[in-house]
Scaffold this active site. Structure first.
Site, PDB file in Angstrom:
ATOM      1  N   ILE A  31    -175.331-126.292   0.846  1.00 55.85           N
ATOM      2  CA  ILE A  31    -174.694-125.409  -0.166  1.00 55.85           C
ATOM      3  C   ILE A  31    -173.200-125.225  -0.282  1.00 55.85           C
ATOM      4  O   ILE A  31    -172.105-125.446  -1.124  1.00 55.85           O
ATOM      5  CB  ILE A  31    -175.400-124.370  -0.636  1.00 55.85           C
ATOM      6  CG1 ILE A  31    -177.021-124.762  -0.933  1.00 55.85           C
ATOM      7  CG2 ILE A  31    -174.818-123.588  -1.683  1.00 55.85           C
ATOM      8  CD1 ILE A  31    -177.754-123.399  -1.205  1.00 55.85           C
ATOM      9  N   ASN A  51    -171.741-122.735  12.639  1.00 57.97           N
ATOM     10  CA  ASN A  51    -171.907-122.991  13.999  1.00 57.97           C
ATOM     11  C   ASN A  51    -172.465-124.376  14.196  1.00 57.97           C
ATOM     12  O   ASN A  51    -172.569-125.073  15.349  1.00 57.97           O
ATOM     13  CB  ASN A  51    -173.035-121.915  14.679  1.00 57.97           C
ATOM     14  CG  ASN A  51    -174.394-122.456  14.102  1.00 57.97           C
ATOM     15  OD1 ASN A  51    -174.457-123.213  13.336  1.00 57.97           O
ATOM     16  ND2 ASN A  51    -175.265-121.441  14.283  1.00 57.97           N
ATOM     17  N   GLY A  55    -174.979-127.832   9.595  1.00 63.11           N
ATOM     18  CA  GLY A  55    -173.897-128.417   8.715  1.00 63.11           C
ATOM     19  C   GLY A  55    -173.201-129.451   9.595  1.00 63.11           C
ATOM     20  O   GLY A  55    -173.302-129.687  10.651  1.00 63.11           O
ATOM     21  N   ASP A  75    -170.755-118.355  15.492  1.00 63.18           N
ATOM     22  CA  ASP A  75    -172.245-117.858  14.852  1.00 63.18           C
ATOM     23  C   ASP A  75    -172.000-116.536  14.382  1.00 63.18           C
ATOM     24  O   ASP A  75    -171.548-115.484  15.182  1.00 63.18           O
ATOM     25  CB  ASP A  75    -172.955-117.799  16.024  1.00 63.18           C
ATOM     26  CG  ASP A  75    -174.687-118.094  15.651  1.00 63.18           C
ATOM     27  OD1 ASP A  75    -175.032-117.058  14.843  1.00 63.18           O
ATOM     28  OD2 ASP A  75    -175.388-118.889  16.253  1.00 63.18           O
ATOM     29  N   ALA A  96    -174.748-118.733   5.026  1.00 63.46           N
ATOM     30  CA  ALA A  96    -175.393-118.822   6.392  1.00 63.46           C
ATOM     31  C   ALA A  96    -176.681-118.419   6.409  1.00 63.46           C
ATOM     32  O   ALA A  96    -176.902-117.264   6.295  1.00 63.46           O
ATOM     33  CB  ALA A  96    -174.272-118.775   7.479  1.00 63.46           C
ATOM     34  N   TYR A 164    -188.619-115.070   6.412  1.00 61.85           N
ATOM     35  CA  TYR A 164    -187.423-115.562   5.699  1.00 61.85           C
ATOM     36  C   TYR A 164    -187.204-114.579   4.434  1.00 61.85           C
ATOM     37  O   TYR A 164    -186.257-114.054   4.207  1.00 61.85           O
ATOM     38  CB  TYR A 164    -187.457-116.919   5.345  1.00 61.85           C
ATOM     39  CG  TYR A 164    -186.241-117.528   4.472  1.00 61.85           C
ATOM     40  CD1 TYR A 164    -185.122-117.887   5.215  1.00 61.85           C
ATOM     41  CD2 TYR A 164    -186.263-117.660   3.118  1.00 61.85           C
ATOM     42  CE1 TYR A 164    -184.093-118.448   4.560  1.00 61.85           C
ATOM     43  CE2 TYR A 164    -185.324-118.094   2.415  1.00 61.85           C
ATOM     44  CZ  TYR A 164    -184.180-118.638   3.181  1.00 61.85           C
ATOM     45  OH  TYR A 164    -183.150-118.767   2.568  1.00 61.85           O
ATOM     46  N   ASN A 193    -185.450-123.418  -5.630  1.00 64.49           N
ATOM     47  CA  ASN A 193    -185.138-124.409  -4.668  1.00 64.49           C
ATOM     48  C   ASN A 193    -183.900-125.421  -4.822  1.00 64.49           C
ATOM     49  O   ASN A 193    -184.141-126.214  -5.734  1.00 64.49           O
ATOM     50  CB  ASN A 193    -186.566-125.439  -4.283  1.00 64.49           C
ATOM     51  CG  ASN A 193    -187.801-124.585  -3.782  1.00 64.49           C
ATOM     52  OD1 ASN A 193    -187.962-123.475  -4.177  1.00 64.49           O
ATOM     53  ND2 ASN A 193    -188.362-125.351  -2.864  1.00 64.49           N
ATOM     54  N   VAL A 220    -198.448-135.246   2.925  1.00 61.85           N
ATOM     55  CA  VAL A 220    -198.058-134.084   2.243  1.00 61.85           C
ATOM     56  C   VAL A 220    -198.795-132.897   2.655  1.00 61.85           C
ATOM     57  O   VAL A 220    -199.954-132.938   2.529  1.00 61.85           O
ATOM     58  CB  VAL A 220    -198.440-134.398   0.502  1.00 61.85           C
ATOM     59  CG1 VAL A 220    -197.859-133.113  -0.053  1.00 61.85           C
ATOM     60  CG2 VAL A 220    -197.473-135.511   0.181  1.00 61.85           C
TER      61      VAL A 220
END
Length: 339
Positions: A31, A51, A55, A75, A96, A164, A193, A220
């Site tokens: 993103i 970091n 990426g 970081d 991040a 998360y 998402n 799956v």
């Protein structure tokens, strides 16, 4: 700091903007790199703090070569690095975070460090450097699994079921408290998402890689009935900038998503179609979710986003097919794989 009025245009809207020096955490990521494209296009200069754990500098290499973007390899869990990168910044785009929700089930302090404590580092460095504006990438997972669908921003209490999600909710709380205590202005975006070009993880990315290894079968996780909203990444970054342009409260909270949902089963079918692996069997591991902390059904209410005059180009299935085609090109699918 420097200020200059420029005329900016994206594929969905036009407006006058004041250029600035922006800090993008995760700026070389999925993103973040798309956001940097937009910021550079409208005349901003950018510091990309990344970091490079997920990426890739190639995503922003042309901007680095031009000198408009500076990369700081560091970081966000290291406060001194964040503080140094914050000097002379006008606005922070804090993207991040730990990109793998499942990792938290094995290493339980991952999201605490990379999410909650890292966000503290960001807002505290902002306070020390007198930086007043922040946009924060939160997530639909803060709502938990018992929220009404589609879920409006005023739903509460939010009860996330993943580590998360807990870290994202904690980040929202930290930012909100810095707004109230130290006078920051914040935009908190709860993402659906997000998918699209340059993707480095996620269900479509995983499916393509699985078929590349074994074009005869696609495993799956779960029963395939998990159903969520998907938003194309350029729609997402345009939505961020549009909402920031058209709202000005001290604390602004918005869902960013699309108008519908798609099932994991349908994603698997699309990936099989687009890779040409027509002989592949789709095999389900069973259960109503892919992993501990996964939310089987999620759909964000986007009326508030649309009230600002912004809408998406892609709904979920169109975004999935667009992304699948793009990632096939980026990952590579050999002709001999196809049935």
């Amino acid at each position: 700091m420097f200020w200059k009025i420029l005329f900016a245009k994206t594929h969905t809207y036009e407006f006058l903007v004041t250029t600035m020096r922006a800090l993008v955490t995760g700026g070389a990521g999925f993103i973040g790199s798309h956001l940097i494209d937009r910021l550079v296009a409208r005349g901003d200069t950018v510091v990309a703090l990344d970091n490079l754990s997920s990426g890739k500098l190639q995503f922003i290499q042309s901007h680095l070569d031009s000198g408009i973007v500076t990369h700081v390899k560091g970081d966000i869990t290291d406060f001194d690095t964040v503080l140094s990168a914050m000097e002379g910044i006008d606005c922070v785009f804090h993207l991040a975070a730990n990109p793998d929700i499942r990792l938290g089930t094995r290493i339980t302090d991952t999201d605490l460090k990379q999410g909650t404590l890292a966000t503290y580092n960001i807002v505290e460095a902002m306070r020390r450097c007198d930086v007043k504006k922040i946009a924060f990438a939160s997530s639909s997972v803060v709502y938990g699994e018992d929220a009404p669908l589609p879920t409006p921003e005023n739903h509460g209490p939010c009860m996330p079921i993943s580590l998360y999600g807990a870290s994202k909710q904690a980040g929202e709380g930290l930012i909100s408290s810095w707004v109230g205590t130290f006078g920051l202005q914040a935009w908190i975006f709860r993402f659906a998402n997000i998918i699209g070009t340059r993707g480095t993880h996620g269900v479509i990315f995983d499916f393509i890689h699985k078929l590349k290894v074994d074009p005869s079968r696609l495993e799956v996780l779960g029963n395939g009935l998990q159903e969520k909203s998907y938003m194309e990444v350029e729609d997402c970054v345009d939505g961020i900038l549009h909402v920031m342009k058209h709202t000005d409260a001290p604390l602004n909270l918005f869902n960013l998503g699309s108008h519908d949902t798609a099932s994991v089963r349908r994603i698997a079918e699309i990936v099989v179609e687009e890779t040409g692996c027509h002989e592949a069997t789709i095999e389900y591991t069973g259960g109503d979710r892919g992993w501990a902390g996964d939310i089987p059904r999620a759909m964000l209410g986007i009326d508030k986003m649309m009230s600002t005059g912004y809408d998406v180009r892609f709904n979920s299935e169109a975004a999935i097919r667009h992304t699948t085609k793009a990632l096939i090109q980026e990952i590579g699918i050999n002709e001999e794989m196809k049935g």
